[in-house]
Motif scaffolding. Sequence first.
Motif, PDB file in Angstrom:
ATOM      1  N   ASP A  20       2.466  26.655 -40.922  1.00 24.25           N
ATOM      2  CA  ASP A  20       1.045  26.560 -40.599  1.00 24.25           C
ATOM      3  C   ASP A  20       0.820  25.788 -39.305  1.00 24.25           C
ATOM      4  O   ASP A  20      -0.106  26.099 -38.540  1.00 24.25           O
ATOM      5  CB  ASP A  20       0.294  25.889 -41.750  1.00 24.25           C
ATOM      6  CG  ASP A  20       0.165  26.794 -42.960  1.00 24.25           C
ATOM      7  OD1 ASP A  20       0.316  28.016 -42.810  1.00 24.25           O
ATOM      8  OD2 ASP A  20      -0.076  26.273 -44.066  1.00 24.25           O
ATOM      9  N   LYS A  24      -1.092  27.322 -36.199  1.00 22.54           N
ATOM     10  CA  LYS A  24      -2.259  26.655 -35.631  1.00 22.54           C
ATOM     11  C   LYS A  24      -2.210  26.727 -34.109  1.00 22.54           C
ATOM     12  O   LYS A  24      -3.228  26.967 -33.448  1.00 22.54           O
ATOM     13  CB  LYS A  24      -2.302  25.205 -36.109  1.00 22.54           C
ATOM     14  CG  LYS A  24      -3.467  24.398 -35.545  1.00 22.54           C
ATOM     15  CD  LYS A  24      -3.459  22.978 -36.079  1.00 22.54           C
ATOM     16  CE  LYS A  24      -4.597  22.163 -35.484  1.00 22.54           C
ATOM     17  NZ  LYS A  24      -4.616  20.768 -35.970  1.00 22.54           N
ATOM     18  N   LEU A  90     -10.886  22.552 -40.237  1.00 21.10           N
ATOM     19  CA  LEU A  90      -9.632  22.794 -40.937  1.00 21.10           C
ATOM     20  C   LEU A  90      -9.631  22.173 -42.325  1.00 21.10           C
ATOM     21  O   LEU A  90      -9.193  22.792 -43.302  1.00 21.10           O
ATOM     22  CB  LEU A  90      -8.457  22.243 -40.121  1.00 21.10           C
ATOM     23  CG  LEU A  90      -7.066  22.399 -40.736  1.00 21.10           C
ATOM     24  CD1 LEU A  90      -6.731  23.852 -40.969  1.00 21.10           C
ATOM     25  CD2 LEU A  90      -6.017  21.748 -39.838  1.00 21.10           C
TER      26      LEU A  90
END
Length: 296
Positions: A20, A24, A90
């Motif tokens: 992740d 990102k 987020l």
Amino acid sequence: MRAGPVLLYVIGIAVFCAMDAFMKKLVEANPAVMATFWRYASAILFTGLIWVQAGRPAITREMLPVHMLRGGILAVSATLFFWSLGVLPLAQAVTIAFIAPLLIPPIAALLLKERMQPGSVLAGLAGFVGVLVAVGFEPDDWTGEQLRGVAAVLVSALTYAISVVLMRLRAARDGAATLSLLGAIFPAMALAPVMALTVAPEGWLPQGRDWLWVLSAGACGAIALQFIARAYARAEAQVLAPFEYTALAWAALFGWVFFAEPVSLRTWAGAAVIGAACLWQTRRASAVPAPSSPAA
């Protein structure tokens, strides 16, 4: 149940959190569909090597329908989640996505005929409380775009939960190497025409350093799935589901190490609640015999 599947699962979640972090970076300058396609396309290289090293286990016609269905569901889930990060903070997106572990037990009961255990549900709820403590929400007015982002995360969480149950359905029968390879091929196949229709041709290929994020995300995704598939081959979906919440601690660690993001006391308090829920689930699950492989 032995502690082995839990350890495998937690390691897999940690590696997924590293993925992740790379994603990102990738979605900062690229459309979510394009970034998600290349995440799976690059994973084909790494999962293919794992499959060859495993002795090229047979891929039969009988196993393809479930894997094709799971691949399409994964493509939808990942694309929606990455898109939501562009319209939601987020922390809020990740918190909403943590409803997925709560959805796994009832979906597993529906599709796999696993008997729902109240302890698994309670452990999942306790873990979700920990996430709310760690992240929280600031009261503000939601725009239409933000509401669409929330809807995207909710659908992403639902489809992810379904994909996890489908993984459990085939994990013990097909093996981690085959499951990983098909779990990269079919999402990439599903996303390729979508990218061709929605992204201008000059935006189809990553540029410059983006290739580093693509290859790193692909490698992490392939490795993480190996751990998780092996865990699901040895434990019921509802037993492992609460350990999804350990992602919060891993995300905080990677954010601090790689992005210099501070970790608040509230985050550590939530992590403590999550850890307690996971430890309780481990002790509760140790008294449950290892399940036999589910019928396909």
